[in-house]
Design a protein around this motif. Sequence first.
Motif, PDB file in Angstrom:
ATOM      1  N   CYS A  60       0.858  -1.210   0.000  1.00  0.00           N
ATOM      2  CA  CYS A  60       0.000   0.000   0.000  1.00  0.00           C
ATOM      3  C   CYS A  60       0.882   1.244   0.000  1.00  0.00           C
ATOM      4  O   CYS A  60       0.719   2.155   0.815  1.00  0.00           O
ATOM      5  CB  CYS A  60      -1.010   0.001   1.148  1.00  0.00           C
ATOM      6  SG  CYS A  60      -0.400  -0.257   2.824  1.00  0.00           S
ATOM      7  N   ALA A  61       1.805   1.252  -0.943  1.00  0.00           N
ATOM      8  CA  ALA A  61       2.861   2.271  -0.989  1.00  0.00           C
ATOM      9  C   ALA A  61       2.724   3.156  -2.215  1.00  0.00           C
ATOM     10  O   ALA A  61       2.085   2.782  -3.207  1.00  0.00           O
ATOM     11  CB  ALA A  61       4.228   1.591  -0.998  1.00  0.00           C
ATOM     12  N   TYR A  62       3.360   4.308  -2.141  1.00  0.00           N
ATOM     13  CA  TYR A  62       3.480   5.144  -3.330  1.00  0.00           C
ATOM     14  C   TYR A  62       4.473   4.499  -4.288  1.00  0.00           C
ATOM     15  O   TYR A  62       5.636   4.283  -3.938  1.00  0.00           O
ATOM     16  CB  TYR A  62       3.942   6.546  -2.957  1.00  0.00           C
ATOM     17  CG  TYR A  62       2.874   7.345  -2.249  1.00  0.00           C
ATOM     18  CD1 TYR A  62       1.776   7.847  -2.947  1.00  0.00           C
ATOM     19  CD2 TYR A  62       2.954   7.588  -0.881  1.00  0.00           C
ATOM     20  CE1 TYR A  62       0.784   8.573  -2.298  1.00  0.00           C
ATOM     21  CE2 TYR A  62       1.968   8.310  -0.231  1.00  0.00           C
ATOM     22  CZ  TYR A  62       0.886   8.801  -0.945  1.00  0.00           C
ATOM     23  OH  TYR A  62      -0.097   9.515  -0.299  1.00  0.00           O
ATOM     24  N   ALA A  63       3.990   4.190  -5.491  1.00  0.00           N
ATOM     25  CA  ALA A  63       4.864   3.720  -6.569  1.00  0.00           C
ATOM     26  C   ALA A  63       5.166   4.955  -7.407  1.00  0.00           C
ATOM     27  O   ALA A  63       4.304   5.407  -8.167  1.00  0.00           O
ATOM     28  CB  ALA A  63       4.179   2.638  -7.386  1.00  0.00           C
ATOM     29  N   PRO A  64       6.337   5.538  -7.265  1.00  0.00           N
ATOM     30  CA  PRO A  64       6.578   6.900  -7.768  1.00  0.00           C
ATOM     31  C   PRO A  64       6.381   7.074  -9.266  1.00  0.00           C
ATOM     32  O   PRO A  64       6.730   6.203 -10.069  1.00  0.00           O
ATOM     33  CB  PRO A  64       8.044   7.150  -7.390  1.00  0.00           C
ATOM     34  CG  PRO A  64       8.333   6.212  -6.275  1.00  0.00           C
ATOM     35  CD  PRO A  64       7.511   4.996  -6.560  1.00  0.00           C
ATOM     36  N   TRP A  65       5.855   8.239  -9.612  1.00  0.00           N
ATOM     37  CA  TRP A  65       5.827   8.699 -10.992  1.00  0.00           C
ATOM     38  C   TRP A  65       7.007   9.629 -11.202  1.00  0.00           C
ATOM     39  O   TRP A  65       7.401  10.375 -10.293  1.00  0.00           O
ATOM     40  CB  TRP A  65       4.528   9.454 -11.279  1.00  0.00           C
ATOM     41  CG  TRP A  65       3.293   8.626 -11.166  1.00  0.00           C
ATOM     42  CD1 TRP A  65       3.193   7.266 -11.239  1.00  0.00           C
ATOM     43  CD2 TRP A  65       1.957   9.124 -10.954  1.00  0.00           C
ATOM     44  NE1 TRP A  65       1.887   6.873 -11.091  1.00  0.00           N
ATOM     45  CE2 TRP A  65       1.099   7.979 -10.921  1.00  0.00           C
ATOM     46  CE3 TRP A  65       1.403  10.384 -10.800  1.00  0.00           C
ATOM     47  CZ2 TRP A  65      -0.279   8.097 -10.732  1.00  0.00           C
ATOM     48  CZ3 TRP A  65       0.027  10.510 -10.611  1.00  0.00           C
ATOM     49  CH2 TRP A  65      -0.798   9.374 -10.585  1.00  0.00           C
ATOM     50  N   ASP A  66       7.589   9.587 -12.386  1.00  0.00           N
ATOM     51  CA  ASP A  66       8.760  10.419 -12.677  1.00  0.00           C
ATOM     52  C   ASP A  66       8.451  11.905 -12.446  1.00  0.00           C
ATOM     53  O   ASP A  66       7.360  12.396 -12.771  1.00  0.00           O
ATOM     54  CB  ASP A  66       9.202  10.201 -14.125  1.00  0.00           C
ATOM     55  CG  ASP A  66      10.592  10.758 -14.396  1.00  0.00           C
ATOM     56  OD1 ASP A  66      11.446  10.710 -13.484  1.00  0.00           O
ATOM     57  OD2 ASP A  66      10.821  11.262 -15.520  1.00  0.00           O
TER      58      ASP A  66
END
Length: 236
Positions: free
Chosen positions: A96-102
């Motif tokens: 349940c984590a932030y999967a980063p966007w560039d």
Amino acid sequence: MSDILLVHGSCHGAWCYRDLIPALEALGHTARAIDMPSHGNDTTPVTDVTLDSCAKSIINALGEDTVVLGHSWGGFPITRAADLAPGRIARLIYLCAYAPWDNHSTIDMRIAAPRQPLMQAIKRHEDGQSYTFEPAKVRDALYHDCPPGTEDYALAHLSPQSIAAQQTKITLGDGHRQTPRSYIRCMNDQAIPPEFQVTMSEDWPSEDVYEMPTSHSPFFADPAGLAALIDHILKD
């Protein structure tokens, strides 16, 4: 069996994996957790914390073939660690984590979500350098389905979170793209909206996306179930 490194989210520390570590060890894995800078037993001043210093604390804790799980904001430093140390991480697991966007920061992504339920539980410090959670609101936001005593245990350990580290925009590289990754969505999450977790992982291969019916804290709500799911991911 796998060597698993557990990375905490905002205001938390290695302490939050108290129940998950023995559950993973019971399945034959080696599991350990770290305190990122300024959290838990780490004495770094919160004003000195950066995204890169958090990522480097992860790199410094890696073994030979380590699986790294990141919870909540921990998705940012584990991604950065994979880019700074390509080939060093066996698999990334986003819980349940932030999967980063560039070119986005954690705060950018929080704002990009269709709603921001966690904001009502956040208390910004007067100096503007950090924030913590409102004690009266922490159970509803983070631990609403967790066993009795969880809230008291957490409130005794929660620590200020660097705002600057979460304002830093990430530049994505090839290291994390070349690392196998899995996402665990928590579908009763009252911190990061489940629908935004779906958005962040909707273009991932279906075999790499899983769901649990828990709050934002499955390591307390269902440590045995989370351990079994991690074990399943690593055996696939």
